[in-house]
Scaffold this motif. Structure first.
Motif, PDB file in Angstrom:
ATOM      1  N   ASN A  41       0.802  -1.224   0.000  1.00 44.39           N
ATOM      2  CA  ASN A  41       0.000   0.000   0.000  1.00 44.39           C
ATOM      3  C   ASN A  41       0.837   1.277   0.000  1.00 44.39           C
TER       4      ASN A  41
ATOM      5  N   ARG B  10      -6.976   6.879   0.557  1.00 46.26           N
ATOM      6  CA  ARG B  10      -8.037   5.918   0.237  1.00 46.26           C
ATOM      7  C   ARG B  10      -9.318   6.676  -0.010  1.00 46.26           C
ATOM      8  N   ILE B  12     -13.556   5.839  -1.151  1.00 48.60           N
ATOM      9  CA  ILE B  12     -14.645   4.963  -1.582  1.00 48.60           C
ATOM     10  C   ILE B  12     -15.757   5.849  -2.097  1.00 48.60           C
ATOM     11  N   SER B  15     -20.899   4.478  -7.587  1.00 41.14           N
ATOM     12  CA  SER B  15     -20.834   4.447  -9.038  1.00 41.14           C
ATOM     13  C   SER B  15     -21.553   5.669  -9.618  1.00 41.14           C
ATOM     14  N   PRO B  86     -17.296   0.565 -11.056  1.00 44.13           N
ATOM     15  CA  PRO B  86     -16.502  -0.415 -10.301  1.00 44.13           C
ATOM     16  C   PRO B  86     -15.222  -0.840 -10.990  1.00 44.13           C
ATOM     17  N   SER B  89     -11.986   0.881 -10.066  1.00 47.74           N
ATOM     18  CA  SER B  89     -11.346   0.616  -8.780  1.00 47.74           C
ATOM     19  C   SER B  89      -9.919   0.143  -9.022  1.00 47.74           C
ATOM     20  N   SER B  90      -9.001   0.783  -8.345  1.00 46.59           N
ATOM     21  CA  SER B  90      -7.591   0.472  -8.590  1.00 46.59           C
ATOM     22  C   SER B  90      -6.727   1.273  -7.629  1.00 46.59           C
ATOM     23  N   ARG B 112      -5.818   4.506  -3.099  1.00 49.23           N
ATOM     24  CA  ARG B 112      -6.655   3.334  -3.342  1.00 49.23           C
ATOM     25  C   ARG B 112      -8.080   3.797  -3.591  1.00 49.23           C
ATOM     26  N   LEU B 113      -8.570   3.598  -4.804  1.00 50.54           N
ATOM     27  CA  LEU B 113      -9.934   3.984  -5.165  1.00 50.54           C
ATOM     28  C   LEU B 113     -10.813   2.747  -5.229  1.00 50.54           C
ATOM     29  N   THR B 114     -11.905   2.787  -4.511  1.00 52.13           N
ATOM     30  CA  THR B 114     -12.900   1.719  -4.556  1.00 52.13           C
ATOM     31  C   THR B 114     -14.228   2.320  -4.961  1.00 52.13           C
ATOM     32  N   LEU B 116     -18.119   1.614  -5.563  1.00 53.16           N
ATOM     33  CA  LEU B 116     -19.153   0.641  -5.201  1.00 53.16           C
ATOM     34  C   LEU B 116     -20.263   0.551  -6.234  1.00 53.16           C
TER      35      LEU B 116
END
Lengths: 115, 116
Positions: A41, B10, B12, B15, B86, B89-90, B112-114, B116
């Motif tokens: 990370n 990070r 989140i 969509s 989605p 996400s990466s 960090r992209l998430t 949903l």
């Protein structure tokens, strides 16, 4: 165009043992060569680079690499690894002529050091 | 070496929304910034190269209208993922360099992209 091949996706090794991570490249022009380390990370940290001169390059954390032009290789070595060396290692090249700036990376080698 | 930061570390999102990622060079003037995308257990894929004050140069296959890059100053570049899905996400990583030495590229810690 350049390409980089790291044949070993994972390399398990015991602590204090020597290790070699392999890197081969393909390029129609001269290149500079790099090794980067990535801890979980986190971004990439430069270990060492070859630009010119002596083909044996020493880097941080006790790592070294040797440029072999005839074999188009730039393998990374360390005589005695530590648990803390567990990480992902990336070999990369950059064209040494012209103004091209981008790096081309290999797919990485996961070094797993265990007791 | 020089320090490059990324914010957020990070994120989140839902969509269809847009997300902006910042990349800052803290102690040197980055005339060039690179944006990479890294898939799990894969290498870094260069998405685009941006020179300060100019339009970014995108790699083949990267949608410039989806991944908007701005490099308005020598210390800040932003990547905006528009209408995220989605599959976007990466792990996104930036690096910074000065035109006088592209062999010295300094990488940020990644975002960090998430989606949903």
């Amino acid at each position: 165009a350049q390409s980089v091949t790291q044949l070993d996706s994972q390399v398990p090794v015991f602590e204090e043992a020597p290790v070699e991570l392999r890197c081969n490249y393909s390029s129609s022009v001269s290149v500079y060569l790099f090794w980067y380390v990535q801890y979980p990370n986190q971004g990439l940290q430069l270990l060492l680079k070859y630009l010119s001169g002596s083909t044996l390059v020493k880097g941080i954390n006790g790592f070294e690499a040797e440029f072999n032009k005839s074999q188009t290789s730039f393998h990374l070595r360390k005589p005695s690894v530590h648990i803390s060396d567990t990480a992902e290692y990336f070999c990369a090249v950059r064209q040494s002529t012209g103004t091209a700036s981008k790096l081309t990376f290999g797919t990485g080698t996961r070094l797993q050091v265990t007791l | 070496g020089a320090v490059v930061s990324q914010h957020p570390s990070r994120v989140i999102c839902k969509s269809g929304t847009s997300v902006k990622i910042e990349c800052r060079s803290l102690d040197f003037q980055a005339t060039t910034m690179f944006w990479y995308r890294q898939f799990p257990k894969k290498s870094l894929m260069l998405m685009a190269t941006s020179n300060e004050g100019s339009k970014a140069t995108y790699e083949q296959g990267v949608e410039k209208d989806k991944f908007l890059i701005n490099h308005a100053s020598l210390t800040l570049s932003t990547l905006t993922v528009t209408s995220a899905h989605p599959e976007d996400s990466s792990f996104y990583i930036c690096s910074a360099a000065h035109w006088s030495s592209y062999n010295e590229q300094f990488f940020g810690p990644g975002t960090r992209l998430t989606v949903l």
